[in-house]
Design a protein around this motif. Structure first.
Motif, PDB file in Angstrom:
ATOM      1  N   ASP A   1     -66.628  36.964  64.332  1.00 41.47           N
ATOM      2  CA  ASP A   1     -65.505  36.350  63.606  1.00 41.47           C
ATOM      3  C   ASP A   1     -64.850  37.425  62.747  1.00 41.47           C
ATOM      4  OD1 ASP A   1     -66.454  34.040  64.758  1.00 41.47           O
ATOM      5  OD2 ASP A   1     -67.451  33.310  62.950  1.00 41.47           O
TER       6      ASP A   1
ATOM      7  N   GLU B   1     -69.657  29.359  68.980  1.00 44.73           N
ATOM      8  CA  GLU B   1     -69.465  27.912  69.089  1.00 44.73           C
ATOM      9  C   GLU B   1     -68.378  27.579  70.109  1.00 44.73           C
ATOM     10  OE1 GLU B   1     -70.727  26.636  64.509  1.00 44.73           O
ATOM     11  OE2 GLU B   1     -68.614  26.765  65.088  1.00 44.73           O
ATOM     12  N   LYS B   2     -67.335  28.394  70.158  1.00 44.19           N
ATOM     13  CA  LYS B   2     -66.229  28.142  71.083  1.00 44.19           C
ATOM     14  C   LYS B   2     -66.520  28.656  72.493  1.00 44.19           C
ATOM     15  CE  LYS B   2     -62.703  28.536  67.453  1.00 44.19           C
ATOM     16  NZ  LYS B   2     -61.560  29.361  66.947  1.00 44.19           N
TER      17      LYS B   2
ATOM     18  N   LYS C   1     -66.030  30.929  57.811  1.00 41.59           N
ATOM     19  CA  LYS C   1     -66.898  29.776  57.995  1.00 41.59           C
ATOM     20  C   LYS C   1     -68.344  30.204  57.896  1.00 41.59           C
ATOM     21  CE  LYS C   1     -68.038  26.026  61.205  1.00 41.59           C
ATOM     22  NZ  LYS C   1     -67.738  25.391  62.517  1.00 41.59           N
ATOM     23  N   TYR C   2     -68.633  31.371  58.479  1.00 39.61           N
ATOM     24  CA  TYR C   2     -69.971  31.956  58.399  1.00 39.61           C
ATOM     25  C   TYR C   2     -69.833  33.367  57.843  1.00 39.61           C
ATOM     26  CZ  TYR C   2     -71.008  28.151  61.643  1.00 39.61           C
ATOM     27  OH  TYR C   2     -71.124  26.914  62.240  1.00 39.61           O
TER      28      TYR C   2
ATOM     29  N   LYS D   1     -74.719  32.095  65.202  1.00 38.74           N
ATOM     30  CA  LYS D   1     -74.125  31.394  64.067  1.00 38.74           C
ATOM     31  C   LYS D   1     -72.770  32.027  63.770  1.00 38.74           C
ATOM     32  CE  LYS D   1     -75.367  29.591  59.506  1.00 38.74           C
ATOM     33  NZ  LYS D   1     -76.382  29.623  58.404  1.00 38.74           N
ATOM     34  N   SER D   2     -71.796  31.656  64.584  1.00 36.90           N
ATOM     35  CA  SER D   2     -70.438  32.176  64.446  1.00 36.90           C
ATOM     36  C   SER D   2     -69.482  31.210  65.116  1.00 36.90           C
ATOM     37  CB  SER D   2     -70.311  33.557  65.101  1.00 36.90           C
ATOM     38  OG  SER D   2     -70.448  33.454  66.508  1.00 36.90           O
ATOM     39  N   GLU D   3     -68.230  31.249  64.694  1.00 42.68           N
ATOM     40  CA  GLU D   3     -67.220  30.415  65.335  1.00 42.68           C
ATOM     41  C   GLU D   3     -66.988  30.852  66.774  1.00 42.68           C
ATOM     42  OE1 GLU D   3     -63.789  29.017  62.751  1.00 42.68           O
ATOM     43  OE2 GLU D   3     -64.420  30.819  61.641  1.00 42.68           O
TER      44      GLU D   3
END
Length: 874
Positions: A524, A567-568, A512-513, A562-564
């Motif tokens: 990630d 975000e979680k 995603k990134y 800026k990573s999944e």
């Protein structure tokens, strides 16, 4: 001045003094031939006898006058000064000891008071009571039948030890056979190696004192006899080793000796354990010491526990707190910053406290390395003088506090940094402090370094007895800009040069990134499909098909916003509430104190290695420290635990990964040398000394690391940085673990040929470099040239490296460490194709004695000239 010696200062107790052995032969019948009989005390070798002032004298008072007590003069005996101790080994062969004892008349009326005591195998057999000027001599007549050790003491009479001139007049041993021999005080606790000893003594007040540390053959104490591990609040007013607030609010602690024990681990290692306890609280301190005989290294650490009803708070918690005798001390420290690590600075210590520390949490060395060297009597030297080295096995914030008191005595308090780290210790929960590694040398820094290097290879790092591979890293060749095809093409370059291993660096993960730069993707850990559609196993297989091992870069402790992952789990990062996030390299640090985060980091690497069994090398990076030390996981009253628990959690991850993947090599990399310490090396095979690969700078950086860290632990790579040229770069990198960070395809044909030849040369000498003894011959900090050499353990092979740092003369350099009787054939190595050696002695065979006296004429005088010379015994 010896580190363990003292300076005399008037008639006051400063400690133990050396006692000269008598020039007299044994007069008593049988004393000389071992047949027994009466043996006068003054006829014995009294070298280990201590005296509180001056030197104990044979047949004279402490001031050199005839032995006189209450007007009576005695022709025989020993004059000494309280506090004084003489211990004799009798081996059950003595029937009786008798003497006339008292205060010598030379002190004058109204001065001095002493107590004489005779102790046999730990039990007091006779005590004089207080004796003053004019008191008639008291007769000592003690049955010593079956006694193994007797201790004769002159103690202060209770009014201070000024003028306490005590005489053992007419002192004699009645022997069945043999002669008494002096030994050390049997109450002393000796932690000994082949040439060094740390000597501790539980006193009558139950305090544990240090007698000395240094040469094991020395016969006197430090005169710095002070409490070894002083707690705060019960009389000690200087920097404490331990500061505690008990569960009832009491801020004082008293530590008293309880017991000691020794465990033999093997023929080379013994472990001593000393138990201390507060007499009023169930607070226990255990001091551990491992003595490594052959390596002359002592490792020490401390454990605290308690059985109080509620938690106690620890404010200071040193791992070690040794003291050194009055004298002038110089401190060598190692400091720097990113791309400028391990600079050497030496200063004289003055009164007060000198502190070296780190407060960055999990990367120590970028500001200063957790190690130091102390010398006494002048600045440290390479091959002469007494020096002590210390290194803390801890990858977090640390503190070394060097405290010189008004009497010019030095204490070194070493351990985790107590700054903002008060620790609430729960009942029955051991608080184990990191190890402090100590080494002593009586012949300068060179021997100290060799001792540390041998210990590190045997005990201080993983697989220190196994040859390290040469490797090609893609980082400076591609940075983030690569794909699967490009990486496979680099394999061919690595194979063509004869490399052992290929290391895939940062940029292989995130979808995603995707990791296209350092702003995103970190955290990630899924392979970027657009870059490597066939995954990591495919790359490892392609490397294996070319005869290469495969390694990979990871940074499990970090995350990009800026990573999944972020975000979680935004609560997974170390941060302070109500503060804007602060970034370094566009990233944040994950909070390893949170169990879920610790498991995430472990399983990320474990899964990577399990699913890709062809990966046999991991480069573990850590590109920022902690600037906002707050944990969303830890409770409010344990926020100060973050610094300590983070490192403990990290070590737990390393230990579990080592157990799961014992054959995977690990490099510690933290923005360069941020984890160059013996805490991290316990789990790693090497460290990355610096992101600065310019060989001009690496000569200095590697010289600094060499003081206490072995060559096998230093990853030294050839790159295109600087203007020195490829040969100079190779010659510098070959003095450690050799690697390259280049795109081989971009090298000229000539440079590729030379690189392949250089790697083959290194393969033929790397066992000497990685396992040999290091001798530093010419310092780049003191002249125009840096010269060092490694000598194999059997002295049959040696390799010398010389780097000209600036234009200058080309003096002959005397070699070291060779067998003087062996004959060595000399060959210059690592020459470019088509060139011939300018070394005058190239091809000659010369004996070791001549090489160490006359030396080699090295053909380097212009900046960036360098030479590699191999010597092989016939």
């Amino acid at each position: 001045m010896k580190l363990w010696k003292r300076r005399l200062a008037g008639a006051v107790l400063l400690g133990a003094a050396i006692v000269c052995a008598p020039s007299l032969g044994a007069r008593a019948q049988g004393a000389g031939d071992g047949a027994g009989g009466s043996v006068y005390m003054e006829d014995l070798d009294l070298a280990q006898m201590t005296s509180g002032w001056g030197t104990a004298l044979h047949n004279k008072s402490i001031q050199g006058t005839p032995l006189t007590i209450a007007g009576k003069t005695y022709p025989h005996g020993v004059g000494t000064h309280a506090s004084s101790l003489a211990a004799f080994r009798l081996n059950g062969q003595c029937n009786r000891f008798h003497a006339s004892v008292g205060l010598d008349d030379e002190v004058g009326a109204g001065r001095g008071s002493v107590v004489f005591r005779v102790t046999a195998d730990g039990a007091v057999r006779w005590k004089s009571g207080v004796m003053k000027f004019g008191d008639p001599a008291k007769e000592v007549n003690v049955d010593l039948t079956g006694v193994n050790t007797v201790v004769l003491e002159v103690l202060d009479g209770g009014d201070g030890n000024g003028y306490d001139h005590g005489d053992w007049a007419d002192a004699q041993f009645e022997m069945k056979t043999g002669t008494p021999t002096m030994t050390h005080d049997p109450r002393q606790i000796w932690i000994s190696t082949a040439h060094t000893a740390l000597v501790l003594l539980p006193g009558e007040d139950k305090k544990l004192s240090q007698v000395r540390y240094g040469d094991s053959a020395a016969t006197s104490g430090d005169a710095a006899v002070m409490e070894y591990y002083p707690p705060a609040g019960d009389g000690h007013v200087q920097e404490p080793a331990l500061r505690v607030t008990h569960s009832d609010g009491n801020t004082s602690t008293d530590l008293q000796f309880v017991s000691s024990s020794v465990k033999v681990i093997d023929t080379n290692v013994t472990q001593t354990q000393i138990e201390l306890k507060d007499p009023e609280y169930p607070l226990f301190v255990t001091l551990f010491y491992k003595a490594y005989r052959k390596e002359d290294i002592i490792e020490t650490w401390t454990e605290i526990r308690h059985e109080e009803s509620k938690p106690v708070t620890l404010y200071n918690f040193a791992s070690a707190s040794p003291v050194f005798a009055p004298g002038d001390y110089w401190l060598t420290q190692f400091h720097g910053d990113w791309a400028n690590e391990m600079n050497i600075s030496e200063t004289k210590l003055d009164y007060g406290v000198k502190v070296l520390d780190s407060k960055v949490g999990m990367r120590t060395e970028l500001l200063r390395n957790p190690s130091f060297i102390l010398s006494s009597g002048g600045p440290s030297k390479e091959d002469t003088g007494e020096v002590i080295g210390g290194a803390l096995a801890w990858s977090g914030s640390f503190q070394f506090a060097f405290d010189i008191d008004p009497h010019n005595r030095l204490r070194a308090l070493c351990g985790m940094n107590p700054y903002a780290s008060e620790y609430h210790l729960k009942p029955n929960t051991p608080f184990v402090k990191p190890s402090m590694i100590w080494g002593w040398s009586g012949s300068g820094k060179g021997q100290l370094s060799r001792n540390f290097h041998r210990w590190a290879r045997a005990y201080g790092m993983r697989d220190g007895d196994k040859v390290r591979p040469t490797l090609l890293n893609n980082w400076e060749a591609t940075f983030f800009d690569f794909d699967e095809k490009k990486i496979v093409s680099l394999f061919d370059g690595a194979k063509s040069l004869g490399m052992d291993l290929f290391l895939l660096d940062d940029g292989w993960f995130g979808n995603k990134y995707p990791r296209k730069d350092d702003t995103q993707g970190l955290g990630d850990w899924d392979v970027t499909q657009s870059k490597m559609p066939h995954g990591i196993t495919y790359l490892a297989d392609q490397a294996k098909a070319r005869g290469l091992r495969f390694g990979i870069w990871v940074e499990p402790e970090m995350v990009n916003p800026k990573s999944e992952l972020f975000e979680k789990h935004p609560d997974w990062v170390i941060r302070q509430p109500k503060r804007d996030l602060k970034f370094e390299r566009n990233q944040l640090t994950l909070d390893l104190t949170r169990p879920a985060v610790r498991e995430f980091a472990f399983h990320m690497v474990d899964d990577l290695l399990t699913k890709n069994p062809g990966v046999s090398y991991v480069k573990w990076d850590c590109n920022r420290g902690v600037s906002q030390p707050g944990s969303p996981y830890l409770p409010a009253n344990e926020q100060s635990h973050l610094w300590i628990e983070y490192v403990r959690s990290l070590y737990d991850i390393f230990a579990r990964l080592e157990a799961r993947h014992p054959n995977v090599e690990l490099m510690q990399c933290s923005s360069g040398g941020g984890r160059a310490d013996y805490g991290a090396l316990r789990f790693a095979h090497e460290f990355w000394p610096s992101d600065n690969t310019n060989p001009d700078n690496r000569v200095i950086i590697q010289w600094g690391y060499s003081q206490l860290y072995p060559a096998i632990a230093q990853a030294c790579h050839v790159t295109t940085a600087g203007t020195a040229g490829l040969k100079f770069a190779f010659d510098v990198a070959m003095s450690g673990r050799l690697g390259m960070d280049v795109d081989v395809e971009k090298l000229s044909a000539e440079d590729r040929t030379f690189a392949a030849s250089a790697i083959a040369t290194y393969d033929s000498i790397r066992d000497i470099v990685q396992f040999g003894d290091l001798y530093r011959l010419q310092s780049p900090l003191e002249g125009t040239r840096s010269t060092l050499m490694y000598v194999s353990d059997d002295q049959k092979r040696s390799v010398l490296f010389a780097y000209q740092m600036k234009d200058g003369d080309a003096p002959t350099v005397a070699l070291q460490g060779l067998n003087p009787l062996a004959r060595y054939t000399i060959h210059e190595r690592n020459l470019r194709a088509g060139t011939t050696s300018k070394l005058t002695q190239d091809g000659q065979t010369v004996d070791g004695a001549t090489l160490m006296k006359t030396g080699l004429e090295l053909p380097v005088s212009k900046t960036h000239e360098s030479v590699v010379v191999e010597l092989a015994a016939e």
